[in-house]
Design a protein around this motif. Structure first.
Motif, mmCIF file in Angstrom:
data_model
loop_
_atom_site.group_PDB
_atom_site.id
_atom_site.type_symbol
_atom_site.label_atom_id
_atom_site.label_comp_id
_atom_site.label_asym_id
_atom_site.label_seq_id
_atom_site.Cartn_x
_atom_site.Cartn_y
_atom_site.Cartn_z
ATOM 1 N N ASP A 89 4.911 4.596 2.827
ATOM 2 C CA ASP A 89 5.568 5.722 3.452
ATOM 3 C C ASP A 89 5.767 5.563 4.392
ATOM 4 O O ASP A 89 7.272 6.281 4.930
ATOM 5 N N GLU A 90 5.757 4.981 5.328
ATOM 6 C CA GLU A 90 6.013 3.974 6.388
ATOM 7 C C GLU A 90 6.744 3.413 6.237
ATOM 8 O O GLU A 90 8.360 3.845 7.451
ATOM 9 N N SER A 135 1.259 -0.829 -0.070
ATOM 10 C CA SER A 135 -0.086 -0.697 -0.015
ATOM 11 C C SER A 135 1.046 1.118 -0.033
ATOM 12 O O SER A 135 2.095 1.212 0.276
ATOM 13 N N ASP A 136 0.285 2.255 -0.520
ATOM 14 C CA ASP A 136 1.144 3.428 -0.764
ATOM 15 C C ASP A 136 0.911 3.899 1.368
ATOM 16 O O ASP A 136 2.918 4.180 1.135
ATOM 17 N N GLN A 137 0.928 3.614 1.703
ATOM 18 C CA GLN A 137 0.920 4.462 3.339
ATOM 19 C C GLN A 137 2.354 3.033 4.029
ATOM 20 O O GLN A 137 2.687 3.565 4.377
#
Ligand code: 7RM
Length: 657
Positions: A588-589, A583-585
Motif C-alpha cells: 500500500d505504501e 508485507s501488504d502494508q
C-alpha cells in the motif's frame, strides 16, 4: 505535473516523471577537459551536421593510418551506407603499431586482474608482439580475410589478443559471451559458418571453475563448419582434447613469429559480427565494418570519457558485449589508453572487490552498468566506505536507463560528489555511444543521456511519423548516417531492412522510445514494445520504475502491462526490496508513493515482491518474460539470453496476494 493531454491516437507517450535536479560540471573539471564548454560542443556538433564530409574526412586523416587514402567520405542509398570508400586501413594497426611508432610502446595497454587475484600488465609493445604471434598462429590454421572466428573465452588478455589478431589479418571475429549454452554457441557458429573456435579449459567465477571446453565440445558436435579449436590454459582444469581438431594455445604460440604486418583492408571490410537476441528467438549477427567503426569508437571515447594519457580507465563490461568491443578494446586502444581489465565477479571474494580494485590500481575513469550499481546499493555502503576512491574523476553508465535515485547514489557514494556522470545511450547496432553528456561541458540531469554526440542527428516521431513536441514520447530514429553504424545482419538482408529501415524509410529505427525536454535533453523511455497502455495513456516503463526506486525500500523493479478488461492494460510491477520484509502494508505504501511521485494514472494494479528479476546475461531486465508472467501465461519465446533460469520459476510460483 503529469502531462495527460497527449493524444492517445497518435501513439505518443505520456511523460509523467519530472526530474529537475541539474549538475553542472565543476570549474576544475571543465578547465582540464578536452571539450570544455557547451559552445565548444555546439561548434563541433554544427560542423558535423553542416558539412559531414569535411568533418569526418579531417578526423579520418588525422587519427587513422591509411594504407590507401579514401576517395569518398560517405555515401548512402537507403540502408546501404559506405564510409571512406576506396580507402584501406587496419584496426589492429591503429590500435597497436600506431602507438609504438609514436614512441608510446612502453605505455601500459592492459592492466589485468584475474578473479583469484593474479595480475599481469602488458605494454603496447608487448601486446603488439602477442597479437602478431597469434595472428601468425591463425594464418597457420588457414584463417584469412573474411573467415569467421568464434571466440568463447574468459576475460583474460588473450581474449583481446584474439580479437586484435583477427582484425589484423582481416578475419571476422564473433565473440560469444562465455556464459552462453552449447546450443547458443552452435546456433551462432552455424549462422556465421565459423571456421575456427577459440576457447579455454575453464573460467573462474565466484571462486568456482566453469568447464568452458566441455560446453564448447558439445557445441562443436553441432557446428559443422568449425575445423579447428584453440584452447587457452587458464583454469588448470583437465579437459578433453580431440585429436587434430583441438590445439593448446601455448603450444601454437611457442615459436610463432612476432612479425606479422597488418593486412591493408578495405574501409567497408567486415571487422566483426556480434550476435544479439532478437524478439523472434533467432539471434541476429550485427555486422560492423572497419574504418567507420574504428573512427567512431576512437572519437566517441575521447569525447565522452575526456580521456588523457595518464588515465587508468576501467570498463567493467565483458568483451562478449558491444561495450567490451568498443570501450575495452577498439575505442580505448585506438587512442593508446591504459585499460584495466578484470576477469571475475564483483562480489568475489567479497562485495567490495570493485572498490578494492579502484583503490589499488588508482582507477580514474569507471564505466559500468545500472544493474551493477543497483546491486552495490543493495549490498550496502559499508563495502564502499572501506576504500579510498579519490583517484576517480569520471563515472559512466551504459546498458539501461539509470533511475534518478540510483544516479544520485552513484554520484555521492562512488564519485564522492565531485565526479561527473556520463549516462551513455547506444546499441550494439550503433557501434558506439550516440548520446551522452560531455563531462566538461554538459550540465547533467539524473536519468537523462542529455544530448547527441557530433555526427548524430536524432528524430523522435509518433506513429504517423510526425515529429513530436517537447515532453511527448515517440519512436527514436536517427536521420543521418554515422560512421559506426551497423551495415547489416549477417546473412539476413531482409530482416535488416524490415527491422531497422522500413518503419520510417530513410531513417534508422532504434527500437527505443524517447522524449526531449524543454532544454533539448533526451530521455530514453524504454523499448517500443514495452510501452504500457492504460486507458489510452501510453506510459514508459522507466518512468514508473524510477518512481518506485525512489522509495527507500525498493532495490530494483520492473514495470510491465498486463491485459485488463476496462483499461486495456493494467500496470504490474515486480519489486525487489531492501532493508525490510514484504508485507501488504509495504504494498500500500508503494502505491501511495507512486501516486505522490507521478500521479494516479501510474499507480500499479499489481505489486509482486521477488528476490530477483529475470535479466539477460548483460544485465538488462527481460520485461518480455515478466509480461507473460503478469498475464498468467507461461513465459514463451527466446530465453537463451536469460541469466538465471531459477528466477523465472521463483517469480511464477510466488503468490500474488
Ligand atoms: C550498449 C548496449 C541497447 C539497448 C538500447 C536501450 C538500452 C542502453 C542506455 C539504454 C537507457 C541508456 N547495447 N540502453 N544504454 N537505455 N539509457 N544509457 O547496451 O545492444 O546491448 O542494448 O539498451 O534500450 O536500445 S545493447
Amino acid at each position: 505535473m503529469s502531462d495527460q493531454n497527449a493524444d492517445p491516437n497518435t501513439g505518443q507517450i505520456d511523460n509523467v516523471l519530472h526530474e529537475e535536479r541539474l549538475f553542472p560540471p565543476s570549474a576544475d573539471f571543465s578547465q582540464q577537459a578536452n571539450i570544455a564548454s557547451m559552445s565548444d560542443y555546439q561548434t563541433l556538433y554544427d560542423a558535423a551536421k553542416n558539412d559531414p564530409d569535411k568533418f569526418w574526412a579531417d578526423i579520418a586523416n588525422q587519427e587513422m593510418h591509411w594504407f590507401k587514402p579514401f576517395d569518398r567520405v560517405v555515401e548512402q542509398n537507403g540502408k546501404d551506407v559506405h564510409w571512406f570508400a576506396g580507402g584501406q586501413t587496419n584496426m589492429s594497426f591503429n590500435c597497436l603499431d600506431a602507438h609504438i611508432a609514436a614512441g608510446n610502446g612502453d605505455r601500459a595497454a592492459i592492466i589485468w586482474e584475474g578473479e583469484p587475484g593474479d595480475q599481469r600488465t602488458l605494454s603496447y609493445a608487448q601486446l603488439h608482439a602477442e597479437v602478431c604471434k597469434f595472428a601468425n598462429v591463425l594464418k597457420k590454421l588457414d584463417i584469412g580475410v573474411g573467415d569467421v572466428v568464434s571466440i568463447y573465452m574468459p576475460m583474460t588478455p588473450e581474449l583481446a589478443i584474439a580479437m586484435l589478431a583477427c582484425t589484423r589479418i582481416g578475419a571476422i571475429h564473433s565473440v560469444i559471451f562465455a556464459g552462453f549454452s552449447a546450443e547458443a554457441i552452435a546456433d551462432r557458429n552455424n549462422d556465421a559458418s565459423a571456421k575456427l573456435q577459440i576457447t579455454s579449459d575453464g573460467l573462474f567465477r565466484r571462486g568456482k571453475t566453469l568447464p568452458l571446453k566441455e560446453t564448447v565440445d558439445a557445441a562443436l558436435e553441432k557446428s559443422r563448419s568449425v575445423e579447428n579449436c584453440i584452447v587457452l590454459k587458464r583454469a588448470q582444469n583437465d579437459c578433453p582434447m580431440t585429436d587434430r581438431r583441438d590445439h593448446w594455445w601455448h603450444e601454437l604460440m611457442d615459436g610463432a613469429s612476432p612479425d606479422c604486418p597488418a593486412t591493408p583492408l578495405d574501409s567497408e571490410a567486415t571487422s566483426f559480427i556480434l550476435y544479439t537476441s532478437g524478439s523472434t528467438g533467432k539471434p541476429k549477427g550485427i555486422r560492423h565494418t572497419t574504418a567507420g567503426y574504428n573512427i567512431w569508437a576512437k572519437k566517441t571515447f575521447q569525447w565522452v570519457f575526456d580521456w588523457k594519457p595518464e588515465d587508468v580507465y576501467w570498463c567493467t563490461a565483458d568483451c562478449g558485449w558491444i561495450t567490451g568491443h568498443s570501450y575495452i578494446v577498439y575505442g580505448p586502444m585506438a587512442n593508446g589508453a591504459t585499460c584495466l581489465m578484470y576477469e571475475g565477479a564483483p562480489n568475489h571474494p567479497a562485495p567490495d572487490r570493485f572498490w578494492d580494485i579502484v583503490e589499488r590500481h588508482k582507477v580514474t575513469i569507471l564505466y559500468t552498468a545500472p544493474t551493477a550499481i543497483r546491486a552495490f546499493v543493495k549490498w550496502g555502503d559499508q563495502h564502499i566506505e572501506k576504500h579510498d576512491l579519490s583517484s576517480l574523476r569520471l563515472l559512466g553508465t551504459v546498458g539501461e536507463g539509470i533511475n534518478p535515485e540510483t544516479w544520485i547514489w552513484y554520484h555521492e557514494k562512488i564519485g564522492g560528489g565531485n565526479c561527473p556522470i556520463v549516462d551513455t545511450w547506444w546499441q550494439t547496432e550503433t557501434g558506439g555511444i550516440m548520446m551522452s553528456p560531455l563531462p566538461g561541458a554538459t550540465s547533467t540531469k539524473p536519468g537523462s543521456c542529455t544530448k547527441p554526440l557530433p555526427g548524430v542527428v536524432p528524430v523522435i516521431v509518433d506513429e504517423s511519423l510526425t515529429p513530436v513536441g517537447p515532453n511527448q514520447g515517440g519512436m527514436l530514429c536517427i536521420a543521418k548516417p554515422w560512421p559506426g553504424m551497423l551495415r547489416g545482419i549477417w546473412g539476413d538482408d531482409q530482416r535488416f531492412t524490415e527491422q531497422y529501415w522500413s518503419t520510417y524509410p530513410g531513417n534508422y529505427l532504434t527500437g527505443d522510445n524517447a522524449r526531449i525536454d524543454n532544454d533539448g535533453y533526451y530521455w530514453i523511455m524504454g523499448r517500443i514494445d514495452d510501452v504500457i497502455n492504460v486507458s489510452g495513456h501510453r506510459l514508459s516503463t522507466i518512468e514508473v520504475e524510477s518512481a518506485m526506486v525512489s522509495h527507500p525500500n525498493v532495490a530494483e523493479c520492473a514495470a510491465v502491462g498486463r491485459p485488463h478488461e476496462l483499461k486495456g492494460q493494467a500496470i504490474a510491477v515486480f519489486v525487489s526490496i531492501k532493508d525490510t520484509e514484504a508485507s501488504d502494508q509495504l504494498r500500500d505504501e508503494l502505491k501511495l508513493h507512486v501516486r505522490k511521485e507521478i500521479g494516479a494514472l501510474a499507480v500499479p494494479d499489481d505489486i509482486r515482491f521477488t528476490e530477483a528479476l529475470p535479466k539477460t546475461r548483460s544485465g538488462k531486465i527481460m520485461r518480455r518474460l515478466l509480461r507473460d508472467i503478469a498475464a498468467g501465461r507461461e513465459a514463451a519465446g527466446d530465453v537463451s539470453t536469460l541469466e538465471d533460469f531459477s528466477v523465472l520459476a521463483k517469480i511464477s510460483a510466488d503468490d500474488e496476494s
